[in-house]
Motif scaffolding. Structure first.
Motif, PDB file in Angstrom:
ATOM      1  N   LEU A   1      -0.009   4.920  -2.295  1.00 22.67           N
ATOM      2  CA  LEU A   1      -0.115   6.685  -2.023  1.00 22.67           C
ATOM      3  C   LEU A   1      -0.141   7.576  -2.191  1.00 22.67           C
TER       4      LEU A   1
ATOM      5  N   LEU B   1       0.928  -1.214  -0.295  1.00 22.08           N
ATOM      6  CA  LEU B   1       0.254   0.038  -0.430  1.00 22.08           C
ATOM      7  C   LEU B   1       0.693   1.326  -0.120  1.00 22.08           C
TER       8      LEU B   1
ATOM      9  N   TYR C   1       1.986   1.818   7.563  1.00 20.32           N
ATOM     10  CA  TYR C   1       2.446   1.201   6.052  1.00 20.32           C
ATOM     11  C   TYR C   1       3.644   1.000   6.067  1.00 20.32           C
TER      12      TYR C   1
ATOM     13  N   HIS D   1      -6.362  -3.343  -1.435  1.00 19.33           N
ATOM     14  CA  HIS D   1      -5.982  -1.545  -1.619  1.00 19.33           C
ATOM     15  C   HIS D   1      -7.157  -0.627  -0.995  1.00 19.33           C
ATOM     16  N   THR D   2      -6.189   0.759  -0.957  1.00 19.57           N
ATOM     17  CA  THR D   2      -6.991   1.978  -0.150  1.00 19.57           C
ATOM     18  C   THR D   2      -7.818   2.079  -1.799  1.00 19.57           C
ATOM     19  N   GLU D   3      -8.247   3.364  -1.539  1.00 17.82           N
ATOM     20  CA  GLU D   3      -9.448   4.238  -2.598  1.00 17.82           C
ATOM     21  C   GLU D   3      -8.026   4.519  -3.399  1.00 17.82           C
ATOM     22  N   HIS D   4      -7.168   4.853  -2.903  1.00 16.17           N
ATOM     23  CA  HIS D   4      -5.872   5.634  -4.382  1.00 16.17           C
ATOM     24  C   HIS D   4      -5.836   5.090  -5.493  1.00 16.17           C
TER      25      HIS D   4
END
Lengths: 162, 253
Positions: B90, B86, B170, B230-233
């Motif tokens: 970012l 992740l 992270y 994953h993150t929304e990014h």
């Protein structure tokens, strides 16, 4: 240097390939740069091995097609250009004449072998002064760093050691 | 044997994904760098990461042997198929955040690629030998910047400390092994990332101390990248990265 001992058939290929230059530093041939690793011919099939300076070097594709064009123009129809990674390219492979050509072109050649901070003195390619200052670890391409001469004030590219 | 091949494929894809996502993030600095030389530096480092991604994907395609190319792997997989850590996806944040992430990743890469040069898989070992030379150079720069920013003005110190704190959670993921990856370690192919943590932490402590920054003490950790969570990014990143191939399939330069 790679390719010094070879038979007449490969000698002819090396001679032809000595006209192929780095698209970003056209004063250096692929041999000068140490990028041309091997050339062989078997039953009319030519195999050329090249190695990238940096993993993301965008010049590789141009080098590949320049090699193919040069050999095709000389009548070699079956040519394979292969990319080899090992052993990893090093500035140690740059020929002495290549280093001299770089200097005359205005790029300071690599001065030491390890990939540390340059320990011996980098010389300004314009006035040979060793009074130089690092401006940036990266220059106009991945293989160069940017310096400025404190004597003649000219900024110049330094070919980094790798 | 078949399962080992599958594990190797996933391994190469994950390593390619790490390189591609971070390479893409760094490329976003192009024409946004704080000054010209730094703009060039960030994009040159980006190019090194994208080059690595190409090598890993090309090898993955070869291992898979199903006719997919490096481009198919980069452009035609969705978020849930991506396996990067992740930390690499970012958003860039400010310059301090970008350099703090770079320091963490570069320090990790030094240990990781050093280990991978001893892989019994000759292609992975060759890629690692190439990558470590570049990482050494990257680390030199990210380390200098963190020391300069941390031990700089009040503003740069504060922002860098915030970046380190925000990123810390992270980093845990970089040292967590999966069962499949362990199989590759046993076969002499992969690096046991769990063993890299001690050296990584020691290096970080040394650099942060020099930079007059505090090492975070929180042990809150977030992960899931290697499982495709994953993150929304990442979705926004892929939308930009893949737009052209999705809209004009098979388009070439």
């Amino acid at each position: 240097m790679v390719g010094m001992n070879h038979n007449p058939a490969t000698a002819r290929l090396y001679e032809l390939l000595s006209t192929v230059v780095d698209p970003e530093i056209p004063v250096l041939t692929l041999q000068d740069l140490g990028v041309l690793r091997d050339v062989s011919i078997t039953d009319g099939e030519v195999k050329v091995s090249i190695t990238p300076t940096y993993a993301g070097c965008p010049a590789m594709e141009t080098m590949r097609s320049d090699i193919e064009k040069t050999l095709a123009a000389a009548g070699y129809e079956q040519v394979t250009v292969e990319q080899v990674l090992s052993p990893a390219w090093s500035t140690d492979w740059m020929t002495q004449s290549g280093r001299e050509k770089l200097r005359k072109y205005g790029i300071a050649p690599p001065v030491n072998t390890a990939c540390g901070r340059p320990t011996s003195q980098i010389e300004c390619p314009q006035c040979n002064s060793t009074g130089v200052k690092l401006i940036s670890e990266f220059g106009s391409t991945a293989c160069k760093a940017l310096y400025q001469c404190q004597e003649c004030r000219e900024p110049f590219d330094y070919f980094k050691c790798l | 044997m078949a399962s080992l091949n599958k594990a190797l494929l996933n391994y190469c894809i994950a390593l390619g994904d790490d390189s591609l996502t971070l390479g893409h993030r760094l490329s976003e600095w192009c024409r946004n760098g704080p000054f010209l030389e730094e703009d060039l530096a960030l994009t040159n480092v980006s190019l090194d990461f994208i080059g690595r991604a190409r090598l890993f994907y090309t090898y993955a395609a070869e291992v898979e042997d199903q006719g997919r190319s490096e481009d198919d792997l980069a452009y035609l997989r969705d978020c849930r198929d991506y396996r990067n850590f992740l930390i690499n996806e970012l958003p860039n944040g400010d310059f301090a955040f970008t350099m703090a992430r770079q320091l963490m990743v570069d320090t990790f890469d030094m240990g990781f690629f050093e280990g991978l040069t001893r892989s019994s898989d000759t292609t992975l070992a060759a890629i690692a030998a190439k990558a470590i030379k570049e990482s050494r150079y990257h680390l030199r720069r990210s380390q200098d910047w963190i020391i300069c920013l941390g031990d700089g003005t009040d503003e740069s110190h504060e922002r860098t400390q915030k970046a380190i704190n925000d990123l810390w959670a992270y980093t845990a993921e970089m040292f967590e092994m999966s069962g499949e990856e362990q199989q590759l370690v046993d076969a002499g192919v992969a690096v046991d990332r769990a063993t890299l943590k001690t050296d990584w932490t020691t290096s970080m402590q040394g650099i942060l101390k020099q930079a007059t920054l505090d090492i975070p003490t929180s042990d809150w950790a977030i992960g899931g990248g290697r499982e495709g969570q994953h993150t929304e990014h990442l979705g926004f990143l892929l939308a930009e990265l893949q737009f052209l191939q999705r809209t004009y399939p098979g388009q070439q330069w």
